[in-house]
Design a protein around this motif. Structure first.
Motif, PDB file in Angstrom:
ATOM      1  N   ARG A 188     -30.665  26.376 -43.969  1.00 29.23           N
ATOM      2  CA  ARG A 188     -29.826  26.961 -42.920  1.00 29.23           C
ATOM      3  C   ARG A 188     -28.838  27.974 -43.492  1.00 29.23           C
ATOM      4  O   ARG A 188     -28.425  27.866 -44.644  1.00 29.23           O
ATOM      5  CB  ARG A 188     -29.069  25.875 -42.166  1.00 29.23           C
ATOM      6  N   PRO A 189     -28.412  28.954 -42.681  1.00 29.90           N
ATOM      7  CA  PRO A 189     -27.432  29.949 -43.134  1.00 29.90           C
ATOM      8  C   PRO A 189     -26.101  29.292 -43.520  1.00 29.90           C
ATOM      9  O   PRO A 189     -25.700  28.273 -42.944  1.00 29.90           O
ATOM     10  CB  PRO A 189     -27.266  30.869 -41.913  1.00 29.90           C
ATOM     11  N   LEU A 190     -25.410  29.902 -44.466  1.00 28.48           N
ATOM     12  CA  LEU A 190     -24.147  29.357 -44.968  1.00 28.48           C
ATOM     13  C   LEU A 190     -23.107  29.259 -43.868  1.00 28.48           C
ATOM     14  O   LEU A 190     -22.312  28.298 -43.834  1.00 28.48           O
ATOM     15  CB  LEU A 190     -23.630  30.228 -46.121  1.00 28.48           C
ATOM     16  N   SER A 191     -23.098  30.220 -42.948  1.00 30.18           N
ATOM     17  CA  SER A 191     -22.095  30.199 -41.885  1.00 30.18           C
ATOM     18  C   SER A 191     -22.257  28.969 -40.994  1.00 30.18           C
ATOM     19  O   SER A 191     -21.258  28.393 -40.535  1.00 30.18           O
ATOM     20  CB  SER A 191     -22.206  31.467 -41.036  1.00 30.18           C
ATOM     21  N   ARG A 192     -23.492  28.555 -40.756  1.00 27.80           N
ATOM     22  CA  ARG A 192     -23.724  27.372 -39.930  1.00 27.80           C
ATOM     23  C   ARG A 192     -23.391  26.095 -40.691  1.00 27.80           C
ATOM     24  O   ARG A 192     -22.956  25.113 -40.100  1.00 27.80           O
ATOM     25  CB  ARG A 192     -25.167  27.349 -39.444  1.00 27.80           C
TER      26      ARG A 192
ATOM     27  N   THR B 292     -21.025  25.795 -43.077  1.00 24.18           N
ATOM     28  CA  THR B 292     -19.564  25.666 -43.172  1.00 24.18           C
ATOM     29  C   THR B 292     -18.939  25.366 -41.820  1.00 24.18           C
ATOM     30  O   THR B 292     -17.797  24.902 -41.753  1.00 24.18           O
ATOM     31  CB  THR B 292     -18.957  26.943 -43.761  1.00 24.18           C
ATOM     32  N   ALA B 293     -19.689  25.641 -40.728  1.00 23.95           N
ATOM     33  CA  ALA B 293     -19.178  25.257 -39.413  1.00 23.95           C
ATOM     34  C   ALA B 293     -19.196  23.741 -39.241  1.00 23.95           C
ATOM     35  O   ALA B 293     -18.422  23.186 -38.458  1.00 23.95           O
ATOM     36  CB  ALA B 293     -20.005  25.925 -38.309  1.00 23.95           C
TER      37      ALA B 293
END
Length: 211
Positions: free
Chosen positions: A164-168, A170-171
Motif C-alpha cells: 500500500r502507498p505510504l500515505s495510506r 501513515t493514515a
C-alpha cells in the motif's frame, strides 16, 4: 446467499465496474447470438429449398410412375409409351434424392456456421471476463478467511505494509511498521482493512483483544 459466496466486490466503485463489465459481456454475447441466429436462418433457407425440391420431385416421380403403369395397359403402344414415363419417374426420384441431400447438408451446415460465426467473438470476451471474475472470487475468499483470525490479520497487515502507498499507511498510524512489530491490534486491524479495501471488500477493522 451471503456476500462471501458471491463473485462481487463490496466497495461501491469496484462493484460498479464489475456490474458494468457484466452488462457489456451480456450485451456482447446477445448481439453475437443474434448474428449466429441470422446466419442459421439464412443457411436454413437453403435447406428449406432442398426440402421443397425433394417434395416436388417425389410428387412428379409418383405421377410419372402412375402414368407409366397406366400407359402400359394401352394396347400395342403401351410398352413404348410407358418406358419413357418410367424412366422420367426414376430420374425424378434421383432429383428428389439430391433435394434430400441438400436439405440434410444445409440443415447441419446452418448450425455449424452459426456456431462458427458467433462462438469465437463470444469466447474472446467471455473467457477473460470469467477468468478475472474467478480470480477475484478466489482472492476474495482467501482475504476474508485471513481476516477472520488475528494471525490472518497480521499477515494482511504485512502485505499492506509491503504493497500500500505510504500515505495510506501513515493514515492508520504514524509508525505502522513499529506498531505491527509490537502487535498493536488496532493498527493491525487498520492495515488489514487497507488490504481488504484493495481487494474490493469494505469491512470495518476487526480489533483484537486489548492487552
Amino acid at each position: 446467499m451471503t456476500s462471501r459466496l458471491l463473485p462481487y466486490a463490496t466497495t461501491p466503485g469496484r462493484l460498479l465496474i464489475q456490474l458494468f463489465s457484466d452488462v457489456v459481456v451480456a450485451v456482447w454475447t446477445f448481439l453475437w447470438v443474434l448474428v449466429g441466429l441470422a446466419v442459421h436462418g439464412a443457411v436454413a433457407t437453403i435447406a428449406g429449398v432442398g426440402q421443397q425440391f425433394e417434395q416436388g420431385a417425389n410428387g412428379v416421380a409418383e405421377s410419372l410412375a402412375s402414368a407409366g403403369h397406366s400407359a402400359n395397359r394401352i394396347p400395342l403402344v403401351g410398352d413404348a409409351v410407358s418406358k419413357p414415363l418410367t424412366a422420367a419417374g426414376e430420374a425424378a426420384v434421383d432429383i428428389a434424392g439430391a433435394g434430400h441431400d441438400l436439405n440434410t447438408t444445409a440443415g447441419w451446415l446452418a448450425y455449424l456456421l452459426a456456431v462458427a460465426v458467433a462462438a469465437p467473438p463470444i469466447l474472446a470476451v467471455a473467457m477473460p471476463w470469467l477468468a478475472l471474475r474467478l480470480r477475484f472470487f478466489l482472492h476474495k475468499r482467501a482475504v476474508l478467511t485471513l481476516y477472520s483470525s488475528m494471525a490472518g490479520q497480521q499477515l494482511l497487515a504485512l502485505r499492506a505494509l509491503t504493497n500500500r502507498p505510504l500515505s495510506r499507511l501513515t493514515a492508520v498510524s504514524p509508525d505502522p511498521a513499529g506498531a505491527w512489530r509490537h502487535a498493536d491490534p488496532g493498527v493491525i486491524g487498520g492495515l488489514a482493512a487497507l488490504e481488504l479495501h484493495s481487494a474490493g471488500l469494505a469491512r470495518r477493522p476487526r480489533r483484537g483483544p486489548n492487552r
